[in-house]
Design an enzyme around this catalytic site. Structure first.
Site, PDB file in Angstrom:
ATOM      1  CD  GLU A   1      -3.732  14.851  83.037  1.00 31.78           C
ATOM      2  OE1 GLU A   1      -4.284  15.942  83.264  1.00 31.78           O
ATOM      3  OE2 GLU A   1      -4.036  14.111  82.097  1.00 31.78           O
TER       4      GLU A   1
ATOM      5  CD  GLU B   1      -8.770  14.294  83.082  1.00 28.22           C
ATOM      6  OE1 GLU B   1      -9.488  15.025  82.368  1.00 28.22           O
ATOM      7  OE2 GLU B   1      -7.962  14.746  83.924  1.00 28.22           O
TER       8      GLU B   1
END
Ligand code: AHR
Length: 502
Positions: free
Chosen positions: A291, A173
């Site tokens: 995810e 991320e």
């Protein structure tokens, strides 16, 4: 009662299913590792300190690949702290989750655990607070058989053979301002490109995942993917997507949230293909949804910044029936794009927003979300077939217009079986389902499992670990090549069939 018709033809396949779409994720976060998969003092632990009851459930869940060690944790992690004699490993601050990291579980422990759990490890490189040097040292430690410093350090730690880890995420991320070492797309892609180039100089047999967006609502979504891929296209294989869904107290809308994942996947494919066209490339970038899950994220408040604790309780969401139906539907979305989604990780595996829960002194148990995952992983094999759906539509403010029924069909020529995964997203109305399976004969019902309950808020927990289990009634009817079934409101179902070609 509504009516839904589904049409499938054996000759119209979408793609082979990559079994790595049934992946999951273990992060040094809360009680996922400690008290989750690793609890040396537990009566359930084996000689390595791994909880045997958890390993058994991981196997039953059907998980094929597990991502490690994070997550946001990754960007502050020094993997060198977690190797060698346990008593010499330092305790560090984990800035991502404001906790203490004892390093009693590290790289070698994870590799050993993966072997016991029978899963492929998917590793992530810290590109937040570390960089090229750290990445090369780690790859040498895990993958290289040579008389060199880090390869020999692994041998000295009792692991003669390299682990041959094939899949590596280039950071986590990195588009998120919350990420330690967060970067803009240009700076990230320069670093990711350098690391990818260096890694490939060391080991040609790697699959590399470059960071995409942390979710579809990021202000940089789209631009980030474009710039990152323009700068790294030839160096990477996959681009990541992360996404979590929550109910916001409105179950009817919540039941439709997989439409957002459909858009997200299609958009990332389109952006990647636009870059492909611009670069006149023959190569197609595939997707790693590394995810995804249901998570009441707006209820999460960062730890109070007073205490630094070991393995604090963080986001141990107790999943209900609605969550389970949604997880089943998200898996349908993943399978529908099996042509491009090659890896996916249900985040996370144990305790932290997880299908498996464990408490000290008690046997581990299955959350409601365990079941759609385990049945999809078990029966969603072979290839996906184009699945045309006719059903009523529904319009909601958050997700726009969508079909009330969603489905995907899979066909496994080897075992001569086909499976229909179907969800009724109406909160109030049952659906009469009819599925026409062209190109198949001799259809027989092997198994059927459904999740759904008039009380969508029911959960499994320590006191009641088996309150919600699938209904295994084989109620589907078969007439020639037509399968019919009833879909109760807000329900997920798999119909598993024996089939012959014809
Ligand atoms: O899975 C929980 C967290 O969600 C991960 O650490 C992070 O990558 C994401 O934002």
């Amino acid at each position: 009662m509504g009516k839904a018709n589904i049409y499938v033809n054996r000759h119209f396949s979408i793609s082979d299913i990559d079994k790595r779409v049934y992946g999951s994720f273990t992060e040094h976060m809360g009680r996922c590792i400690y008290e989750g998969i690793y609890e040396p003092d537990s009566e359930f632990a084996d000689e390595d300190g791994f909880r045997k009851d958890v390993i058994e459930l991981v196997k039953e869940l059907g998980v094929t690949m597990v991502r490690y060690p994070g997550g946001n944790f990754l960007s502050g992690y020094d993997w060198k702290d977690g190797i060698g004699a346990k008593e010499e490993r330092p305790t560090r601050l984990d800035l991502a989750w404001h906790s203490l990291e004892s390093n009693q579980f590290g790289m070698d422990d994870f590799m050993k655990w993966s072997k016991k759990a029978d899963v492929e490890p998917m590793m992530a490189m810290n590109l937040g607070s570390a960089g090229l040097r750290g990445a090369l040292d780690l790859l040498e430690y895990t993958n290289i058989d040579a008389d060199s410093k880090w390869a020999q350090e692994r041998v000295a730690n009792g692991h003669k053979d390299p682990y041959a880890v094939q899949v590596w995420c280039l950071g986590n991320e990195m588009d998120g301002p919350w990420q330690l070492g967060h970067k803009n797309a240009l700076d990230y892609s320069k670093l990711a490109g350098d690391v990818a180039r260096g890694m490939r100089q060391m080991d040609r047999n790697l699959e590399l995942v470059v960071c995409g967006s942390s979710n579809r609502n990021m202000p940089t979504f789209g631009h980030w993917e474009e710039e990152v891929l323009e700068n790294t296209y030839d160096l990477v294989d996959h681009i990541s997507l992360h996404t979590y869904y929550e109910s916001y107290g409105n179950n009817q809308e919540f039941l439709l949230c997989s439409t957002d994942l459909d858009y997200f996947i299609n958009e990332v494919c389109n952006i990647a293909d636009a870059v492909k066209a611009k670069l006149r490339s023959d190569k197609t970038i595939t997707l790693s949804l590394d995810e995804w899950n249901v998570w009441e994220i707006s209820k999460y408040h960062a730890q109070e910044f007073e205490k630094w604790e070991l393995a604090p309780r963080v986001i141990e969401d107790e999943y209900n029936v609605a969550d389970s139906v949604v997880v089943g539907n998200l898996l349908i979305s993943i399978l529908r794009r099996s042509d491009r989604v090659k890896m996916a990780c249900l985040a996370q595996l144990v305790n932290v927003i997880a299908p498996i829960r464990a408490e000290v002194g008690h046997p581990a148990w299955r959350q409601t979300t365990f079941y759609p995952f385990s049945y999809t992983a078990k029966y969603g094999r072979g290839k996906t077939l184009v699945t045309r759906i006719e059903s009523d539509d529904i319009t909601t403010e958050r997700y726009g217009k969508a079909k009330l029924v969603d489905a995907i069909t899979t066909y496994d020529a080897e075992s001569k079986t086909a499976s229909i995964f179907v969800v009724n997203r109406s909160l109030t109305e049952s659906q009469e389902l009819s599925v026409v399976l062209d190109g198949f004969t001799g259809i027989g019902l092997l198994d059927q499992a459904s999740i759904g309950n008039s009380n969508l808020s029911l959960t499994n927990n320590l006191e009641n670990p088996n309150r919600i289990t699938p209904d295994m009634t084989k109620s589907a009817k078969i007439d020639g090549n037509v399968v019919s079934a009833n879909l109760p409101p807000a329900s997920w179902q798999v119909i598993h069939l024996s089939v012959s070609e014809g």
